[in-house]
Every structure is written in C-alpha cells, then in structure tokens.
Write a protein that holds these residues in place. Structure first.
Motif, PDB file in Angstrom:
ATOM      1  N   TYR A   1       0.828  -1.209   0.000  1.00 46.55           N
ATOM      2  CA  TYR A   1       0.000   0.000   0.000  1.00 46.55           C
ATOM      3  C   TYR A   1       0.857   1.250   0.000  1.00 46.55           C
ATOM      4  O   TYR A   1       1.872   1.318   0.697  1.00 46.55           O
ATOM      5  CB  TYR A   1      -0.932  -0.002   1.222  1.00 46.55           C
ATOM      6  N   ASP A   2       0.398   2.254  -0.757  1.00 41.98           N
ATOM      7  CA  ASP A   2       1.135   3.507  -0.853  1.00 41.98           C
ATOM      8  C   ASP A   2       0.741   4.467   0.268  1.00 41.98           C
ATOM      9  O   ASP A   2      -0.157   4.185   1.074  1.00 41.98           O
ATOM     10  CB  ASP A   2       0.983   4.129  -2.236  1.00 41.98           C
ATOM     11  N   THR A   3       1.404   5.602   0.289  1.00 41.96           N
ATOM     12  CA  THR A   3       1.205   6.570   1.368  1.00 41.96           C
ATOM     13  C   THR A   3      -0.164   7.245   1.329  1.00 41.96           C
ATOM     14  O   THR A   3      -0.582   7.833   2.320  1.00 41.96           O
ATOM     15  CB  THR A   3       2.315   7.639   1.330  1.00 41.96           C
ATOM     16  N   ALA A   4      -0.881   7.146   0.200  1.00 37.18           N
ATOM     17  CA  ALA A   4      -2.228   7.717   0.103  1.00 37.18           C
ATOM     18  C   ALA A   4      -3.314   6.686   0.425  1.00 37.18           C
ATOM     19  O   ALA A   4      -4.498   6.992   0.350  1.00 37.18           O
ATOM     20  CB  ALA A   4      -2.448   8.277  -1.302  1.00 37.18           C
ATOM     21  N   GLY A   5      -2.908   5.445   0.773  1.00 36.52           N
ATOM     22  CA  GLY A   5      -3.882   4.407   1.121  1.00 36.52           C
ATOM     23  C   GLY A   5      -4.329   3.557  -0.048  1.00 36.52           C
ATOM     24  O   GLY A   5      -5.203   2.713   0.092  1.00 36.52           O
ATOM     25  N   GLY A   6      -3.730   3.759  -1.220  1.00 35.76           N
ATOM     26  CA  GLY A   6      -4.045   2.931  -2.377  1.00 35.76           C
ATOM     27  C   GLY A   6      -3.189   1.681  -2.402  1.00 35.76           C
ATOM     28  O   GLY A   6      -2.094   1.654  -1.828  1.00 35.76           O
ATOM     29  N   CYS A   7      -3.683   0.662  -3.061  1.00 35.96           N
ATOM     30  CA  CYS A   7      -2.912  -0.574  -3.183  1.00 35.96           C
ATOM     31  C   CYS A   7      -2.026  -0.466  -4.422  1.00 35.96           C
ATOM     32  O   CYS A   7      -2.517  -0.287  -5.538  1.00 35.96           O
ATOM     33  CB  CYS A   7      -3.828  -1.787  -3.292  1.00 35.96           C
ATOM     34  N   MET A   8      -0.730  -0.575  -4.216  1.00 39.26           N
ATOM     35  CA  MET A   8       0.226  -0.523  -5.326  1.00 39.26           C
ATOM     36  C   MET A   8       0.098  -1.798  -6.165  1.00 39.26           C
ATOM     37  O   MET A   8      -0.005  -1.733  -7.380  1.00 39.26           O
ATOM     38  CB  MET A   8       1.644  -0.379  -4.779  1.00 39.26           C
ATOM     39  N   PHE A   9       0.122  -2.940  -5.493  1.00 37.96           N
ATOM     40  CA  PHE A   9      -0.024  -4.237  -6.152  1.00 37.96           C
ATOM     41  C   PHE A   9      -0.184  -5.312  -5.094  1.00 37.96           C
ATOM     42  O   PHE A   9       0.054  -5.080  -3.909  1.00 37.96           O
ATOM     43  CB  PHE A   9       1.160  -4.554  -7.081  1.00 37.96           C
ATOM     44  N   LYS A  10      -0.602  -6.487  -5.552  1.00 32.58           N
ATOM     45  CA  LYS A  10      -0.818  -7.635  -4.671  1.00 32.58           C
ATOM     46  C   LYS A  10      -0.111  -8.840  -5.276  1.00 32.58           C
ATOM     47  O   LYS A  10      -0.041  -8.973  -6.495  1.00 32.58           O
ATOM     48  CB  LYS A  10      -2.310  -7.963  -4.560  1.00 32.58           C
TER      49      LYS A  10
END
Length: 165
Positions: A125-134
C-alpha cells in the motif's frame, strides 16, 4: 447515502478491497484495516524490499495491479530485484518494472475469501492508502493453493511479527 466501511464489507464480504473502498468512499487501506480479526497482518512499508526478496524463492505467483477500470495479472515467479536510486528493480521476466521504495507505506499479509475462494496474498500500500499491487499465492491444477507457498507465507509473516514486537 454512502455506506460505512462496515456496511460496504457486509454487503460484499468477499469482494475486492478496491470495490468495497469505492462503495464506502474511502481507501483500500482503510478497508484493509476494517477486515475481521485474523484476516490481515500489516507491517511498515520499509520492509517491502525484504519481503519481495524473500518471495523470489516461492515459485509461480499471481501479481495483480488493480487500478479500478483495469485489473492486470501476471503469473510467473518473482525473481528478486536490486535497489538503485530509491527504486526496487525487478530482475526477471515476464514480471519486470521499478517500484519507488519510499512510496510503500504498508506491507500486508492477507488471508480472506475473494469472490468465494480462499486466498492468501501479500499486498503493498502507498502513502495515500491505495494498493500498489498484490501478490497472490500460486495454485495447482486443482486450483488449490500450493502448500510450500502457504508454509513460506506463514513463516515470513511470523518472522516479521516477531521482529515487529
């Protein structure tokens, strides 16, 4: 009226976290933190390189990038990487690319049903709360998760818990 995270989770308990977040008007990371006890262990993003390097020995996995209108999947082994200029650079093919290390705020080990199927994944997860990848564990011809990968997932999660304590 926008549902709360709890209401959105109750409406689609096995849905993608991104879809639940959209319904609740929040971030996937906020939904991750609202999952039932035992479904997630979250660690600092500074562990991203260590986790990715260890996962290089796991064999074929499924890497997923979900941007909302696009869900990309690649099934292949992660082959580790190197660090240069603040980036983690994947070594291999077909999974290649560059990840900005300081953009990763959380690394989460997730055990949950997704569309009715048991899964285990490591999510970044990135610093904005989004998922970068799984990164989802691989499956055999009968669609069962691979026992060796389950053991490796559990061992890495346990080791990170011990060092975080």
């Amino acid at each position: 009226m926008t549902p709360t995270i709890a209401e959105a989770l109750a409406a689609t308990p096995h849905g993608a976290l991104e879809d639940i977040a959209k319904a609740a008007g929040t971030t996937p990371l906020a939904v991750l933190y609202a999952l039932p006890a035992g479904e997630v262990s979250a660690f600092p993003g500074r562990l991203m390189v260590e986790v990715l390097d260890e996962m290089a020995d796991w064999g074929e996995i499924t890497l997923v990038v979900n941007t909302g209108p696009v869900i990309l999947e690649a099934k292949a082994p992660l082959q580790g990487g190197s660090v240069a200029q603040g980036m983690y650079n994947f070594k291999g093919k077909p999974i290649g690319g560059h990840l900005k290390i300081d953009a990763c705020a959380r690394v989460a080990f997730v055990r949950r049903k997704l569309f009715g199927t048991e899964t285990r994944s490591v999510q970044f997860y990135d610093t904005a709360g989004g998922c970068m990848f799984k990164v989802y564990l691989g499956r055999d011809a009968k669609r069962q998760m691979l026992p060796g990968q389950i053991a490796a997932f559990d061992a890495l999660e346990a080791r990170l818990r011990e060092t975080a304590a």
